[in-house]
Every structure is written in C-alpha cells, then in structure tokens.
Design a protein around this motif. Sequence first.
Motif, PDB file in Angstrom:
ATOM      1  N   SER A  64       0.772  -1.185  -0.076  1.00  0.00           N
ATOM      2  CA  SER A  64      -0.052  -0.100   0.033  1.00  0.00           C
ATOM      3  C   SER A  64       0.881   1.418  -0.020  1.00  0.00           C
ATOM      4  O   SER A  64       1.945   1.397   0.868  1.00  0.00           O
ATOM      5  CB  SER A  64      -0.985   0.036   1.323  1.00  0.00           C
ATOM      6  N   LEU A  65       0.413   2.160  -0.980  1.00  0.00           N
ATOM      7  CA  LEU A  65       0.979   3.316  -0.684  1.00  0.00           C
ATOM      8  C   LEU A  65       1.003   4.356   0.389  1.00  0.00           C
ATOM      9  O   LEU A  65       1.419   5.236   0.656  1.00  0.00           O
ATOM     10  CB  LEU A  65       1.029   4.464  -2.066  1.00  0.00           C
ATOM     11  N   VAL A  66       0.022   3.810   0.933  1.00  0.00           N
ATOM     12  CA  VAL A  66      -0.543   4.603   2.421  1.00  0.00           C
ATOM     13  C   VAL A  66       0.008   3.876   3.627  1.00  0.00           C
ATOM     14  O   VAL A  66      -0.275   2.832   3.841  1.00  0.00           O
ATOM     15  CB  VAL A  66      -1.965   4.896   2.347  1.00  0.00           C
ATOM     16  N   ALA A  67       0.745   4.447   4.297  1.00  0.00           N
ATOM     17  CA  ALA A  67       1.429   3.852   5.368  1.00  0.00           C
ATOM     18  C   ALA A  67       0.492   3.265   6.330  1.00  0.00           C
ATOM     19  O   ALA A  67      -0.448   3.817   6.596  1.00  0.00           O
ATOM     20  CB  ALA A  67       2.487   4.750   6.026  1.00  0.00           C
ATOM     21  N   ASN A  68       0.871   1.910   6.699  1.00  0.00           N
ATOM     22  CA  ASN A  68       0.096   1.317   7.618  1.00  0.00           C
ATOM     23  C   ASN A  68      -1.674   1.145   7.520  1.00  0.00           C
ATOM     24  O   ASN A  68      -2.318   0.797   8.415  1.00  0.00           O
ATOM     25  CB  ASN A  68       0.093   2.234   9.139  1.00  0.00           C
ATOM     26  N   ARG A  69      -1.675   1.219   6.060  1.00  0.00           N
ATOM     27  CA  ARG A  69      -3.103   0.928   6.025  1.00  0.00           C
ATOM     28  C   ARG A  69      -3.277  -0.616   5.182  1.00  0.00           C
ATOM     29  O   ARG A  69      -2.479  -0.661   4.408  1.00  0.00           O
ATOM     30  CB  ARG A  69      -3.725   2.004   4.679  1.00  0.00           C
ATOM     31  N   PRO A  70      -4.220  -1.166   5.662  1.00  0.00           N
ATOM     32  CA  PRO A  70      -4.108  -2.569   5.372  1.00  0.00           C
ATOM     33  C   PRO A  70      -4.704  -2.706   3.938  1.00  0.00           C
ATOM     34  O   PRO A  70      -5.630  -1.768   3.519  1.00  0.00           O
ATOM     35  CB  PRO A  70      -5.013  -3.380   6.376  1.00  0.00           C
ATOM     36  N   ILE A  71      -4.612  -3.661   3.230  1.00  0.00           N
ATOM     37  CA  ILE A  71      -4.767  -3.634   1.801  1.00  0.00           C
ATOM     38  C   ILE A  71      -6.243  -4.401   1.734  1.00  0.00           C
ATOM     39  O   ILE A  71      -6.188  -5.713   2.201  1.00  0.00           O
ATOM     40  CB  ILE A  71      -3.923  -4.570   0.854  1.00  0.00           C
ATOM     41  N   GLU A  72      -7.397  -3.752   1.462  1.00  0.00           N
ATOM     42  CA  GLU A  72      -8.706  -4.513   1.194  1.00  0.00           C
ATOM     43  C   GLU A  72      -8.689  -5.374   0.195  1.00  0.00           C
ATOM     44  O   GLU A  72      -8.028  -5.361  -0.948  1.00  0.00           O
ATOM     45  CB  GLU A  72      -9.718  -3.537   1.078  1.00  0.00           C
ATOM     46  N   ALA A  73      -9.515  -6.605   0.384  1.00  0.00           N
ATOM     47  CA  ALA A  73      -9.258  -7.653  -0.631  1.00  0.00           C
ATOM     48  C   ALA A  73     -10.025  -7.145  -2.003  1.00  0.00           C
ATOM     49  O   ALA A  73      -9.310  -7.435  -3.205  1.00  0.00           O
ATOM     50  CB  ALA A  73     -10.334  -8.783   0.014  1.00  0.00           C
ATOM     51  N   SER A  74     -11.023  -6.286  -1.915  1.00  0.00           N
ATOM     52  CA  SER A  74     -11.671  -5.882  -3.154  1.00  0.00           C
ATOM     53  C   SER A  74     -10.732  -5.094  -4.093  1.00  0.00           C
ATOM     54  O   SER A  74     -10.437  -5.207  -5.330  1.00  0.00           O
ATOM     55  CB  SER A  74     -12.903  -5.332  -3.217  1.00  0.00           C
ATOM     56  N   ALA A  75     -10.068  -4.223  -3.332  1.00  0.00           N
ATOM     57  CA  ALA A  75      -8.929  -3.223  -4.065  1.00  0.00           C
ATOM     58  C   ALA A  75      -7.743  -3.988  -4.369  1.00  0.00           C
ATOM     59  O   ALA A  75      -7.158  -3.741  -5.578  1.00  0.00           O
ATOM     60  CB  ALA A  75      -8.223  -2.159  -2.970  1.00  0.00           C
ATOM     61  N   LEU A  76      -7.411  -5.232  -3.576  1.00  0.00           N
ATOM     62  CA  LEU A  76      -6.291  -5.950  -4.199  1.00  0.00           C
ATOM     63  C   LEU A  76      -6.710  -6.674  -4.998  1.00  0.00           C
ATOM     64  O   LEU A  76      -5.769  -6.531  -6.357  1.00  0.00           O
ATOM     65  CB  LEU A  76      -5.705  -6.914  -3.198  1.00  0.00           C
ATOM     66  N   ARG A  77      -7.699  -7.195  -5.385  1.00  0.00           N
ATOM     67  CA  ARG A  77      -8.162  -7.815  -6.739  1.00  0.00           C
ATOM     68  C   ARG A  77      -8.179  -7.013  -8.026  1.00  0.00           C
ATOM     69  O   ARG A  77      -7.700  -7.353  -9.011  1.00  0.00           O
ATOM     70  CB  ARG A  77      -9.739  -8.563  -6.612  1.00  0.00           C
ATOM     71  N   GLN A  78      -8.663  -5.826  -7.788  1.00  0.00           N
ATOM     72  CA  GLN A  78      -8.912  -4.876  -8.694  1.00  0.00           C
ATOM     73  C   GLN A  78      -7.322  -4.319  -9.081  1.00  0.00           C
ATOM     74  O   GLN A  78      -7.070  -4.236 -10.318  1.00  0.00           O
ATOM     75  CB  GLN A  78      -9.722  -3.490  -8.545  1.00  0.00           C
ATOM     76  N   ALA A  79      -6.454  -4.127  -8.200  1.00  0.00           N
ATOM     77  CA  ALA A  79      -5.053  -3.883  -8.540  1.00  0.00           C
ATOM     78  C   ALA A  79      -4.275  -5.044  -9.398  1.00  0.00           C
ATOM     79  O   ALA A  79      -3.729  -4.827 -10.301  1.00  0.00           O
ATOM     80  CB  ALA A  79      -4.332  -3.638  -7.288  1.00  0.00           C
ATOM     81  N   LEU A  80      -4.559  -6.024  -9.098  1.00  0.00           N
ATOM     82  CA  LEU A  80      -3.931  -7.404  -9.537  1.00  0.00           C
ATOM     83  C   LEU A  80      -4.744  -7.648 -11.168  1.00  0.00           C
ATOM     84  O   LEU A  80      -3.853  -7.822 -12.048  1.00  0.00           O
ATOM     85  CB  LEU A  80      -4.411  -8.846  -8.980  1.00  0.00           C
ATOM     86  N   GLU A  81      -5.858  -7.177 -11.288  1.00  0.00           N
ATOM     87  CA  GLU A  81      -6.511  -7.263 -12.671  1.00  0.00           C
ATOM     88  C   GLU A  81      -5.925  -6.221 -13.313  1.00  0.00           C
ATOM     89  O   GLU A  81      -5.606  -6.292 -14.622  1.00  0.00           O
ATOM     90  CB  GLU A  81      -8.093  -7.105 -12.502  1.00  0.00           C
ATOM     91  N   ARG A  82      -5.515  -5.148 -13.093  1.00  0.00           N
ATOM     92  CA  ARG A  82      -5.030  -3.917 -13.666  1.00  0.00           C
ATOM     93  C   ARG A  82      -3.657  -4.297 -14.047  1.00  0.00           C
ATOM     94  O   ARG A  82      -3.025  -3.952 -15.359  1.00  0.00           O
ATOM     95  CB  ARG A  82      -4.822  -2.684 -12.846  1.00  0.00           C
ATOM     96  N   GLU A  83      -2.992  -5.217 -13.405  1.00  0.00           N
ATOM     97  CA  GLU A  83      -1.679  -5.937 -13.679  1.00  0.00           C
ATOM     98  C   GLU A  83      -1.694  -6.845 -14.615  1.00  0.00           C
ATOM     99  O   GLU A  83      -0.660  -7.476 -15.218  1.00  0.00           O
ATOM    100  CB  GLU A  83      -0.755  -6.206 -12.513  1.00  0.00           C
ATOM    101  N   GLN A  84      -2.996  -7.209 -15.107  1.00  0.00           N
ATOM    102  CA  GLN A  84      -2.988  -8.383 -16.142  1.00  0.00           C
ATOM    103  C   GLN A  84      -2.422  -9.613 -15.504  1.00  0.00           C
ATOM    104  O   GLN A  84      -1.618 -10.326 -16.264  1.00  0.00           O
ATOM    105  CB  GLN A  84      -2.827  -8.151 -17.567  1.00  0.00           C
ATOM    106  N   VAL A  85      -2.650 -10.005 -14.367  1.00  0.00           N
ATOM    107  CA  VAL A  85      -1.935 -11.135 -13.661  1.00  0.00           C
ATOM    108  C   VAL A  85      -1.995 -12.328 -14.337  1.00  0.00           C
ATOM    109  O   VAL A  85      -1.333 -13.500 -14.426  1.00  0.00           O
ATOM    110  CB  VAL A  85      -2.326 -11.097 -12.136  1.00  0.00           C
TER     111      VAL A  85
END
Length: 436
Positions: A64-85
């Motif tokens: 996360s670019l925001v210190a100490n902020r946990p990564i939410e599951a939905s945001a992580l999935r969307q980030a991974l989809e944007r990466e074309q994993v």
Amino acid sequence: MSFFKRLFGFFSDDKKATAAPSPRPVAPAAVAQAPQGAALIFIGWGEMVDGQSKISGYLLRPRSLVANRPIEASALRQALEREQVARFAEQRLVIIPLTVAQWQAVDFRSLIQRRSCFLIDDLGQLDAPARDALVASIRAAGARLAVDLRNDADLNLAGQADVLLFDFQTASLATLEKTVKTLRQRKPGLLMAADNVHTWTEHRLCLSLGFDFCLGSFAATRDEEAAAGPISESRLVVIEMLNQLRSDVDLADLATTAMRDPAVVVKLLDMANSPLYGLPRKVANLEEAIMLLGRDAVYRWLAIALLHVDANSGRDQTLMVFALCRAAFLKQVAGDADKQKADEMFLVGLLSILESLLGLPMSQILEKMRLPETVADALLRGEGPYARPLQLALALERCRLDQAIVLATSIRISPTELLDYYREAMTWATSEVGND
C-alpha cells in the motif's frame, strides 16, 4: 514476428508523436474511476530465476502506498486485474500472496490461469479442518497453493503445497539440504524456491541443493564468477555504428561499418521491411534502408542490439528484461514534451545493465562509446538530471517502495503516475523478451 519487429512497435508512432505509445494504455478516465484503494496499491514483481537462469515465474509483492493501511480484498483484486496477472499466469508461474480473510472476502477466480498460485500468508494459523477446507476451495477454483517456510512455518503444511518458499539466509546449508531432500522424496513434483539470494554464486549453490527457483537481488547483478572476455566483434560493430551516428557520418560510411557483421545487415534490412514502417516496396540496399528508417530509429535499434547480439543464455534474457523495463519506465518518466530527453533517458535505462551483461566495469565499456554527457554522468557517476529517475527505477525493481515514493516526489511524479509507469514498462518488457 521477430523480437526487433515487436520491439519497435514501442516506437512505431514516433513519427506522429514524441511519446512512445504504451502496449497496454490506461485511459485517463479509467484511472480516475478506479477505486482509490486499488489505485494506490503497488504490485512488486519478484523474479523467480530457474536452473537455466531464465525468469520462470514471479512472486508478487503487494504494497500500500499509504503507510499502515491494510490492503482490502476488493482493492487488491482490482489492482491485480489492472496488472493483467492472469495473462502472465498463462505462461509463467505467478504466486499471489493473500490472507485467509482476503481469500474468503472476494472471488479471485478472475486471476486464475493454468499457472496461478495463491500463497496464503496465515494458513498455519487455521485449525486442521478450516485449513483443509480453504485449501480445497483454492484447488476447486483451479489454482495451485504455495506455502511460505521463510519464517519457520510448520513443515506439515508442505504436504498440501505445490510450491514452497524458503529463506536462504536464515537456515544453515545442512538444514536446507536435508529439508529439500526429504521433501523431494515425499513429493517429487513439489516446486521449491529459495528467497533472499544475493549473488549468482548463491543461485548456483541453491540449485545444487535441489531448489527449482531463486529470488533475490542477484538477478540484475554481475556474475562474479563469469570470466570477463573481450567485447565481441558484433558488439564492437554496433558500438562503432552508434558512435558514427552521433558524429553524423555519411550513410555510406555507416553502411560500410555494418557490412563487417552480416547479422547486423540482415536485421537492419528486416526492420526496414517490417510492416511497422509501411514502406511501399521491399528494400534490399543497406544504405537506402538506413535512410528510410531514419537515424533516430537506427540509433534506437543499435542501442538495443548492443544488449541483444551474442546474448543467447538464459541469464542474458533475464538481464534483457531488466534493461527494457528500466528503459521503458524512464522514457515514460521523461514524458512527451522533450523528445531528446525521452530518448536519452531510454538509453540510460537500457545501458544501465551493460556492466552485469558484459562482466566489465562500466567505465571500460563507455570508453568505447560516445554518449551524451548527461547519459554518461548517470551511468558512471550517478550524477546529473537522469541519475534520480534511474535510482527510482531501481528502487521499484527492488520493491523499495518507501524510497521510491521519496524519489518520485522529488521529481514531481504522483503515486498514480508512478504505478502506471512501472506497470506499463514491466508488462512491455516481459512480453517482448518472454515471447521471443
């Protein structure tokens, strides 16, 4: 399509615009509409280097670019989809770290291809029935399971895994060798990766212990045991042509130099006749090909050819990925306002890997090349206007996010731009080398 034809797709619109087009553009509207959480998640790609010194897989490192902020599951999935994993996982092993809560909160099946693998960080904290149920759900979704043994995890978990991760630096060699041998006997098809490997010598040692892959900072470094021989004749021809182009020599003299190496002639003619350039007829004369391509295009090709000629080993291909990723990233950082700056920054990224590739000091290599002073300053002394962007590329490459954010801020790059630039460069570089 050959490597160099695909490669120059990255530059094919230069006659229409100064900025190189991205192979996977992100529309401004798409960025604006993306959830803030997804837009501020950095996905680092840890290279998994195999026994042939090739990149055979990746361990993803979400941050996360925001210190100490946990990564939410939905945001992580969307980030991974944007990466074309999922696209990466069609050809290479891709290990995606998740927590139990993240797996249970969101449907991650959109990321799954034949080589997708989920690493459940806190799997060992579940009781046996809950663990078995979670593993069964991963298998049912069509994915593989990785287990992290880097922090003295329960070896009993290894029996459920397809891939195991070890920390090479924390356990004794005797313990590692015994553990790997025992697990190999129990489950012959198990894949094992050593993390935190610092040198190519350690990489070879891990392979001798029975590991399939290694991860760590060694992949982009010089192999200290490889004998540094003289620069090959093909590379000397390329270097001389680069110098001639910077000196504005006649095309006839440039063609004469190229003719000393038939491979250079063939590839220049091949590029000139590529559909990318849309020439009305086939070109058979080298001088004419250089004239039609233009000095800028030939210079770019020669700079890349300096890495590509005589580079046939797996390690050479691995270094090529690093070089192209750095070059594409720096070109995007430069922007489209100043074409010369963008070209020079591309060159900095590309040539930054030469010391590792050739096994020679950078000063000795650059003695043979006439480079712009700003390029030489960045490569030799880490100084000048291109030094900080290069440091930024290296920080992202090594997943040093805190350092990258500081550097990006100092050169006025926003977090969203930073992630977009790196993602585009990484995708382009890996697809070009990986499909060659």
